[in-house]
Scaffold this motif. Sequence first.
Motif, PDB file in Angstrom:
ATOM      1  N   ALA A   1       0.817  -1.217   0.000  1.00 19.77           N
ATOM      2  CA  ALA A   1       0.000   0.000   0.000  1.00 19.77           C
ATOM      3  C   ALA A   1       0.851   1.269   0.000  1.00 19.77           C
ATOM      4  O   ALA A   1       0.309   2.369  -0.074  1.00 19.77           O
ATOM      5  CB  ALA A   1      -0.937   0.005   1.197  1.00 19.77           C
ATOM      6  N   GLY A   2       2.165   1.098   0.128  1.00 22.11           N
ATOM      7  CA  GLY A   2       3.061   2.245   0.051  1.00 22.11           C
ATOM      8  C   GLY A   2       3.614   2.732   1.374  1.00 22.11           C
ATOM      9  O   GLY A   2       4.161   3.837   1.447  1.00 22.11           O
ATOM     10  N   ALA A   3       3.506   1.942   2.431  1.00 23.81           N
ATOM     11  CA  ALA A   3       4.010   2.366   3.739  1.00 23.81           C
ATOM     12  C   ALA A   3       5.515   2.597   3.686  1.00 23.81           C
ATOM     13  O   ALA A   3       6.272   1.745   3.211  1.00 23.81           O
ATOM     14  CB  ALA A   3       3.678   1.329   4.802  1.00 23.81           C
ATOM     15  N   ARG A   4       5.949   3.763   4.194  1.00 26.93           N
ATOM     16  CA  ARG A   4       7.378   4.049   4.346  1.00 26.93           C
ATOM     17  C   ARG A   4       7.810   3.894   5.801  1.00 26.93           C
ATOM     18  O   ARG A   4       8.983   4.023   6.123  1.00 26.93           O
ATOM     19  CB  ARG A   4       7.694   5.466   3.858  1.00 26.93           C
ATOM     20  N   GLY A   5       6.850   3.646   6.655  1.00 27.15           N
ATOM     21  CA  GLY A   5       7.128   3.361   8.049  1.00 27.15           C
ATOM     22  C   GLY A   5       6.103   2.380   8.569  1.00 27.15           C
ATOM     23  O   GLY A   5       4.927   2.442   8.180  1.00 27.15           O
ATOM     24  N   ILE A   6       6.538   1.450   9.410  1.00 27.01           N
ATOM     25  CA  ILE A   6       5.632   0.476  10.017  1.00 27.01           C
ATOM     26  C   ILE A   6       5.969   0.362  11.502  1.00 27.01           C
ATOM     27  O   ILE A   6       7.143   0.237  11.881  1.00 27.01           O
ATOM     28  CB  ILE A   6       5.750  -0.913   9.354  1.00 27.01           C
TER      29      ILE A   6
END
Length: 333
Positions: free
Chosen positions: A234-239
């Motif tokens: 989905a394009g997460a750059r942080g988790i």
Amino acid sequence: MGSTTTGQVVLLATGGTIASRNDSSAGATLAADAGSTVLAAAGQNVPAVEVVDLMQKGSYLLTFDDMLSVCTGIRTALESPETLGVVVTHGTDTMEETGYLADLLHDDSRPVVFTGAQRAADSQEPDGPANLRGAITLAASPEARGRGALIVFDGEVFALPGTRKTETSRLHAFGNPDRGSAGSVSSTGVVELGPAPERPSPLPPPPSGSSVRVDIVPSYPGADATLFAAALDAGARGIVLEATGLGNANAELCDAVRAAVRDGVVVVTSTRVHAGPVYGVYGAGGGKTLEDAGAVPSGLLRPSQARTLLHALLALGLPPDDVARHVRERGRP
């Protein structure tokens, strides 16, 4: 009420239960009252207050940009030298996130105080008026200066880092399991606060409209990397990994973390446990393996605030090493 310096408190109204009433046509409780109505319910025995209506939402509906707009409202209110402090009336569901973001960005000695209610404005015994009186008293109090953003609820005061909603419906809604209470405000307006803790330097305001995506992914018995991979897709750059115990997961999630970090994604390990720090001890997929894979332990920050911090840092465009440094420093016990 206690004596205050000449000036006024600015009340920023955003909605929430303190401004909510039963809507018979919807069969639900909805934010309805303007800030002037919320203030009027608190009674006349309060310092001078200027009301600014920012929005009228339940806090479960807020976006990161909504939270930033509250922070912008705070900065605007503090442009006037006549402002003693700022009160934000806010829904309790995500008060810990908006309040923490405000604390991260707050670069003024004057206090910012968040409050709200557990009972709607049209309930038989609403708790909002008393909470608001306490918040206004605290915001006007010289003793509250230099402490960043605070929450006052049911007479108790909390510094934002580590504070979270601990009760779904009881009036004593907030707690800080690791750092405890910062003090109290009595029903007669007496403010009692402990020593002010040292605060990290404030962050600059992130730009609104940022396309940065940051997700929270849980770990649990039998969890695989499907949800983690979906966040990346989905394009997460942080988790933020909501781990178990001290911050543990399993081998499959650790492999997914290692690959994500290699691709420049910042992974922060928090925990579902109520209190205590997050740090790596266990191998074979535990917290030590996660750290070796590049995950950053959140310290005392739980998933809600760890995500708020991570989102702010990434929206500022900081490189992963700087993001990791900030997370470690700001979550430190």
